[in-house]
Design a protein around this motif. Sequence first.
Motif, short mmCIF file in Angstrom:
data_model
loop_
_atom_site.label_atom_id
_atom_site.label_comp_id
_atom_site.label_asym_id
_atom_site.label_seq_id
_atom_site.Cartn_x
_atom_site.Cartn_y
_atom_site.Cartn_z
N ASN A 1 -52.83 79.28 -17.98
CA ASN A 1 -53.07 79.60 -16.56
C ASN A 1 -51.89 79.14 -15.72
OD1 ASN A 1 -53.99 80.06 -14.01
ND2 ASN A 1 -55.92 78.93 -14.26
N SER A 2 -51.12 80.07 -15.22
CA SER A 2 -49.93 79.71 -14.45
C SER A 2 -50.26 79.25 -13.04
CB SER A 2 -48.97 80.91 -14.37
OG SER A 2 -49.60 82.00 -13.72
N ASN A 3 -51.54 79.34 -12.64
CA ASN A 3 -51.90 78.96 -11.28
C ASN A 3 -52.49 77.54 -11.21
OD1 ASN A 3 -51.21 81.46 -10.12
ND2 ASN A 3 -53.10 82.35 -10.92
N VAL A 4 -52.44 76.80 -12.31
CA VAL A 4 -52.98 75.44 -12.31
C VAL A 4 -52.11 74.55 -11.42
CG1 VAL A 4 -53.40 73.39 -13.72
CG2 VAL A 4 -54.03 75.64 -14.58
N THR A 5 -52.77 73.79 -10.57
CA THR A 5 -52.07 72.82 -9.71
C THR A 5 -52.67 71.44 -9.94
OG1 THR A 5 -51.58 74.45 -7.99
CG2 THR A 5 -51.53 72.13 -7.34
N ILE A 6 -51.82 70.48 -10.25
CA ILE A 6 -52.24 69.09 -10.43
C ILE A 6 -51.85 68.32 -9.16
CG2 ILE A 6 -51.94 66.98 -11.76
CD1 ILE A 6 -53.43 69.16 -13.24
N THR A 7 -52.80 67.58 -8.62
CA THR A 7 -52.53 66.81 -7.40
C THR A 7 -52.52 65.32 -7.73
OG1 THR A 7 -53.62 68.49 -6.05
CG2 THR A 7 -53.29 66.33 -5.04
N LEU A 8 -51.42 64.68 -7.43
CA LEU A 8 -51.23 63.25 -7.68
C LEU A 8 -51.38 62.47 -6.39
CD1 LEU A 8 -50.13 60.70 -9.25
CD2 LEU A 8 -47.83 61.50 -8.60
N GLY A 9 -52.21 61.43 -6.42
CA GLY A 9 -52.28 60.49 -5.32
C GLY A 9 -51.56 59.21 -5.72
N ILE A 10 -50.60 58.79 -4.92
CA ILE A 10 -49.77 57.64 -5.28
C ILE A 10 -49.37 56.91 -4.01
CG2 ILE A 10 -47.65 59.02 -5.27
CD1 ILE A 10 -46.66 57.25 -7.61
N GLY A 11 -49.21 55.59 -4.11
CA GLY A 11 -48.82 54.79 -2.96
C GLY A 11 -47.49 55.24 -2.37
N HIS A 12 -47.36 55.08 -1.06
CA HIS A 12 -46.17 55.56 -0.35
C HIS A 12 -44.88 54.98 -0.92
CE1 HIS A 12 -48.47 57.56 2.76
NE2 HIS A 12 -49.20 56.48 2.95
N ASP A 13 -44.88 53.70 -1.30
CA ASP A 13 -43.65 53.07 -1.76
C ASP A 13 -43.30 53.43 -3.20
OD1 ASP A 13 -42.58 51.27 0.41
OD2 ASP A 13 -44.65 50.61 0.37
N ARG A 14 -44.31 53.71 -4.01
CA ARG A 14 -44.03 54.06 -5.40
C ARG A 14 -43.56 55.49 -5.54
NH1 ARG A 14 -48.16 50.57 -5.79
NH2 ARG A 14 -47.75 48.73 -7.05
N LEU B 1 -53.84 67.60 -19.67
CA LEU B 1 -52.63 67.57 -18.84
C LEU B 1 -52.46 66.21 -18.18
CD1 LEU B 1 -52.59 71.02 -16.99
CD2 LEU B 1 -50.91 70.17 -18.63
N LEU B 2 -53.56 65.65 -17.70
CA LEU B 2 -53.49 64.36 -17.03
C LEU B 2 -53.13 63.25 -18.02
CD1 LEU B 2 -56.64 64.67 -14.72
CD2 LEU B 2 -54.26 65.26 -14.22
N ARG B 3 -53.60 63.36 -19.24
CA ARG B 3 -53.23 62.38 -20.26
C ARG B 3 -51.75 62.48 -20.59
NH1 ARG B 3 -58.55 63.78 -23.78
NH2 ARG B 3 -60.00 62.31 -22.77
N ASP B 4 -51.24 63.70 -20.73
CA ASP B 4 -49.82 63.88 -21.00
C ASP B 4 -48.98 63.36 -19.84
OD1 ASP B 4 -50.35 64.98 -23.42
OD2 ASP B 4 -49.91 67.05 -22.87
N PHE B 5 -49.43 63.63 -18.63
CA PHE B 5 -48.73 63.13 -17.44
C PHE B 5 -48.62 61.60 -17.48
CE2 PHE B 5 -48.82 61.46 -13.12
CZ PHE B 5 -47.84 62.20 -12.49
N THR B 6 -49.73 60.94 -17.83
CA THR B 6 -49.73 59.48 -17.89
C THR B 6 -48.88 58.98 -19.04
OG1 THR B 6 -51.99 59.56 -17.01
CG2 THR B 6 -51.22 57.45 -17.85
N ASP B 7 -48.88 59.70 -20.16
CA ASP B 7 -48.01 59.32 -21.29
C ASP B 7 -46.55 59.33 -20.86
OD1 ASP B 7 -50.13 59.02 -23.02
OD2 ASP B 7 -49.92 61.01 -23.93
N ILE B 8 -46.15 60.36 -20.12
CA ILE B 8 -44.76 60.47 -19.67
C ILE B 8 -44.42 59.31 -18.74
CG2 ILE B 8 -43.16 61.86 -18.29
CD1 ILE B 8 -44.72 64.34 -19.33
#
Length: 327
Positions: free
Chosen positions: A86-99, A293-300
């Motif tokens: 699915n080319s329309n998948v969007t992953i949204t990351l929430g992360i602290g402003h400084d990081r 996908l989220l697991r791979d993201f965290t692995d990276i």
Amino acid sequence: MPERLDYIVAIVEEQNITRAARRLFITQPALTKYINKLEEEYGIILFDRKSSPITLTEAGRVFLEEKTRIEIAEQNLRHRLEALKNSNVTITLGIGHDRAPRWVPKLLQEFCRRYPDINFMIKGAGELSLPDKLRSGEIDIAVGVFESNEDNMEWRYLTVEKLRLLVPLSFGIFPEGFSPEESVNHPYILKPEQLNGLDYISPAITMGAYDSYQVLRQLYSLHIGRQITTTSARTIRSMVIHDLGYGYGVVGSASNLQDENGVFKAGCCILPGLPTRRFTRAAYHSNHRHVELLRDFTDILERQIIKGCLPGSIYWKDYQNEEPLFV
């Protein structure tokens, strides 16, 4: 015969076939018939129906555990295949402003290279708000310092950060021979009264360091001079080295205590009762439709940390507990 694990789970939780049938919006005979056929098909007894309340037999427990594991694996496979096609998948990351500016660019370089068809959205946020954003579905994965008791959550510890009170050298509280550089790993132990009347740089209520600020105010009846509040840990350090007040936050290296000319302007302290370190974590729902996908993201992200690409952070598995959590 199609297997309905929700039928078995309902009986286990209700410990009564009639109540389970009512919960499932089916008749009690229909539920009993289903269980009888399932037991006949596998040649086992799933429930001890002579006992009250009804309980799983040992065979029933093994059946439920294994079938649940197989169902989760099947769901994960479907989600992963769906995400890849699915080319329309969007992953949204929430992360602290400084990081975000320090961690995200290198992270996305590798992730986007592996998943060129996946869209990405980054939401800088106060770290204490991340659990709520994750719970509401506003973000898919959270990275930062936060706590949550949310069910069905996968956690990954990432780094350990050293927490220190940063105090300007100009305040005159350090003893003769004090070394700002050495204080990063061997901070000066303050007496609370040494801070009375001094100006304070306060973290905003959305920041991870705000909890420590609350502890500071609760433990000690300090008289604070002027108070400046900011949403940025970098800004706290910058204002400390420009003599605007002392502040509580993370110190990654001695350079955090120097001005733009490389001159030491502040030193690291600790105060009894305040935490000396904190953990950053990644979190996402284990039943997320793109959990692979989220697991791979965290692995990276974890590989970046192991390779030392993230300045000022210690990979949590390498942390040696060289100092107590509280002094």
